[in-house]
Each structure stands twice: as C-alpha cells, then as structure tokens.
Enzyme design. Sequence first.
Site, short mmCIF file in Angstrom:
data_model
loop_
_atom_site.label_atom_id
_atom_site.label_comp_id
_atom_site.label_asym_id
_atom_site.label_seq_id
_atom_site.Cartn_x
_atom_site.Cartn_y
_atom_site.Cartn_z
N SER A 235 0.85 -1.20 0.00
CA SER A 235 0.00 0.00 0.00
C SER A 235 0.88 1.25 0.00
CB SER A 235 -0.93 -0.03 1.22
OG SER A 235 -1.86 1.02 1.14
N ASN A 236 0.35 2.39 0.38
CA ASN A 236 1.14 3.64 0.43
C ASN A 236 0.66 4.49 1.61
OD1 ASN A 236 -1.02 5.54 -0.56
ND2 ASN A 236 -0.95 4.11 -2.27
N ARG A 237 1.30 5.64 1.78
CA ARG A 237 1.07 6.44 2.99
C ARG A 237 -0.09 7.43 2.91
NH1 ARG A 237 5.93 5.89 5.95
NH2 ARG A 237 7.66 5.30 4.60
#
Length: 440
Positions: A235-237
């Site tokens: 995923s990402n932030r």
Amino acid sequence: MSDRPRPPRPSSVPPTSSRTPTQGGRRGRLSGKRIALGVTGSIAAYKAAILARLLVKDGAEVQVVLTRAAREFVGAATFAGITGNPVLDDMFDDNLGGEVHVELAQDSDLIVVMPTTADALARFAQGRAADVLSAALLCATSPVLLVPAMHPRMWSHPATKRNVATLTGDGRAHFVGPTSGEVASGESGVGRMAEPEAVHSAILAQLSQDALAGKHVVVTAGPTVEDLDPVRFVSNRSTGKMGFALAERAAQRGAHVTLISGPVELPTPYGVHRVDVRSAVAMRGAVWQAVGPDLSHADALIMCAAVGDYRPAETHSSKLKRGDSGLSLELVQNPDIISEVGAARQGKRPVLVAFAVETATPEQIVENARGKLKKKCVDLVVANHAKDSFGKSDNLATLVGPVDDLPLPQMPKLELADRILDWVLARLSSTATSETPRTG
Ligand code: C5P
C-alpha cells in the site's frame, strides 16, 4: 428564498443594530444569510452554542429562540454574547407587539432547531402554535432543519416515527441525524444529536447558491491496498485527507458527491455518499459504477486517491511461510483508472482532475504533471510533493491546466479543495461556451 426582497426587521424581532461591531458584518460563506436557531430543552442544548459560533464566524446573522425548557439547560446570555442579538423568548408576550412568529419566519433564510426533542418534534408534526418557535415553523417558507436529540428508545418509538414521517411527508423539514452513539444516559443507540460541525455543513448545503449545486461530483480518496496474503499487503502512505476535503466542500457547495475511498480513518463528511473499497481493481469498478458506462452520470471525476500502480501477481489464501532465503515478489500492473476514463471520454464531460504526487524538484514535478495531463487525457493535474501533502492538513500545490500553471501558496486542504472546485466549475461553465478556463 434568499432572492426575495427583505422586509424591514420588525419591531418585535431585535434590531441588528444591537449587534456589536466585532460580531456584525463578518465575511464568510454565509454572509448576508439570516438564520433562526431554535433551541429546545435537552441536555444537548449546550452544543447549539457551538453551532451559533460556527454560523456567526461564517458571516451569518443568527437569531436564537430558546424554549422555556431550553432555558433550564442553557442561558440566554451565552447566545446573546455569541450572536450579538438579544435572544427571543419562546412564549408569546403582549408587550412585544406584532406577530413575532410571523416576522421571525419571514425574516429567516433558514430555521434550524437544535436540539429538537421528542416533544418538540411532536408539536411540530401536529402543527401546534402555542409557542413562538412552533408557530414560526407553521408559517415558515424557508428551509427547516431539525436536529433530533433523544434517548434511542424515544427515537425508535412508533409515535416518534409517525411524527418524523409526517414532517418528512409534508416536505417542510429536513433532518440532520440523529446518529448512533452514546447518549446522555450512558446508553448507546440511534438518538445521539448530530455534531455542530455536521449541522453547519448541512446549513451550508441548504443555503448554497453555488453553481456546483445539483452537479454530481465523484471523488476518490486514500490509498489502495493490495493483499499479498491474509496478513500482508502492498500500500502507500495516503491518509485520504485531501480527497475527504474535496468531498466535504463539494457537498457543502450543494453538489451530489460520491466519495470512493480506500481504507482510511476518517469520518464521512455530511451529505456525502461514500463507497469503501480496498484494491485498485475494486476502485476501478466503483468509479465506473459512479460515472456510468457512457460517462453520463457524473459532471466531474476528481481522482485524488493514491492508486497503487502494482499489485502482487498472486494473492495467497494462507500466510506465506518464512523460507531459508530471500523472497522475490512478482508484481503486475494495475489498471490506470483515470486514463481509462480519459480515453473513453468523447466530449468534455465529465471534467477530469488527476493528482500527481512526486518526490522530484518543483520544476520537475510541474513538468511531469504536464506530461500526465496529455497522457491521461485529463483537464487538470494537481501537482505536489509527497512531503508537502501526505498526512498533512495543509498542502502546497500547483494547478497544471491546458493553458497555464497556477502555483498556489501553502494553504489548508479545505481551501485547496475550494480552489480545485472553482477550477472545475469554470471548466463546466466554459464547456457550455467552449472556452478553456485559465488556471489563474
Ligand atoms: O501516474 P500517477 O500514478 O502519478 O498518476 C496519478 C494520478 O492517476 C492520480 O490522479 C491517481 O488517482 C490516478 N491513477 C489512477 N489509476 C492508477 C494510478 C493512478 O487513476 N492505477
């Protein structure tokens, strides 16, 4: 409603000249709007003071009416201090002269009753007129917002349900809440009053004169999550703050908003239709569902989500075991959702806005955004640096349009949302006249 000529403020309703200079004449989204705030007798009445403050800060002229029971919970001086207007008593008083209920109704762009108790709801549903607030609602021609607050068993009682159905059926009142949560008794259930911020949003949506009113705006937000096995993912932030700010402001400006969100920890803004998704493929399905196969269901699509470009080639149904050596993951490309929509678009609708979050120099970020504008066939790219945007409440962005670029100063995400929506609005109007809006 707000276009009708304003009659002079009648003698029985306190004159605006009594407002103190610091409270009067504020500029804001509700400048020039007159709002009657009825407060009935509930422990939640103190929250009406917070709403009054939000409305005054936003430029509204607020006239408070406290019922006799409300005065047991909150003091008139609090509301007079916040609004700068003397509080109206709810009982008819021969000394006031005039028909105070008629004047109050006629003089208000909106009447909000917060909190609305079960008893007040029953009075309004029956068309009772023994107190100023009930009588004012009987002669209201402006929108009426009721904000119920009561014990969950009172809210779910058939009598209350009948009263709500009567008022809704008459088409004379909109309800904000109640929500589910803890009530004064400490028990939980549906009956908890909507928070002042949600009521403020509902009022903005009701009184919006914005050209966005009635438009369908689809916003994506947050990260996508690509599962590798039941406990691991890629995923990402992204926190979703920017997309949620866009959805919140679009709804407050009167748009119908579909917010398609990856997994985030944010409450749904008032009046927004939220669709929760996890993966990029699921987000793609939800976007096509919202815009329609021929793109005719949406006026604008704002792809604010940080969609994962890749997903694991395989999702394992049980947890991957640790081996004796390293592990290589095969990733496959996700569909580029906005490019698909851009390629399918024949005319100029929906207006398409992409985001470009980069870690390059400011010049490179804008240059890359120009490339994305063409490659993805979109109308606007909001370019920013990851360090200025992820997880922050402010953002520093450049609007990269087909004609020119507009570097914006650092500003709260809600304000940036407005600037982006203003651009979308200009684009929507210009498609009618076939001109491209300048970015600035
Ligand atoms: O190419 P890049 O990922 O930088 O593009 C970002 C823009 O494209 C964002 O608006 C994002 O929501 C959108 N996007 C998309 N589908 C993807 C990847 C990005 O719609 N698979």
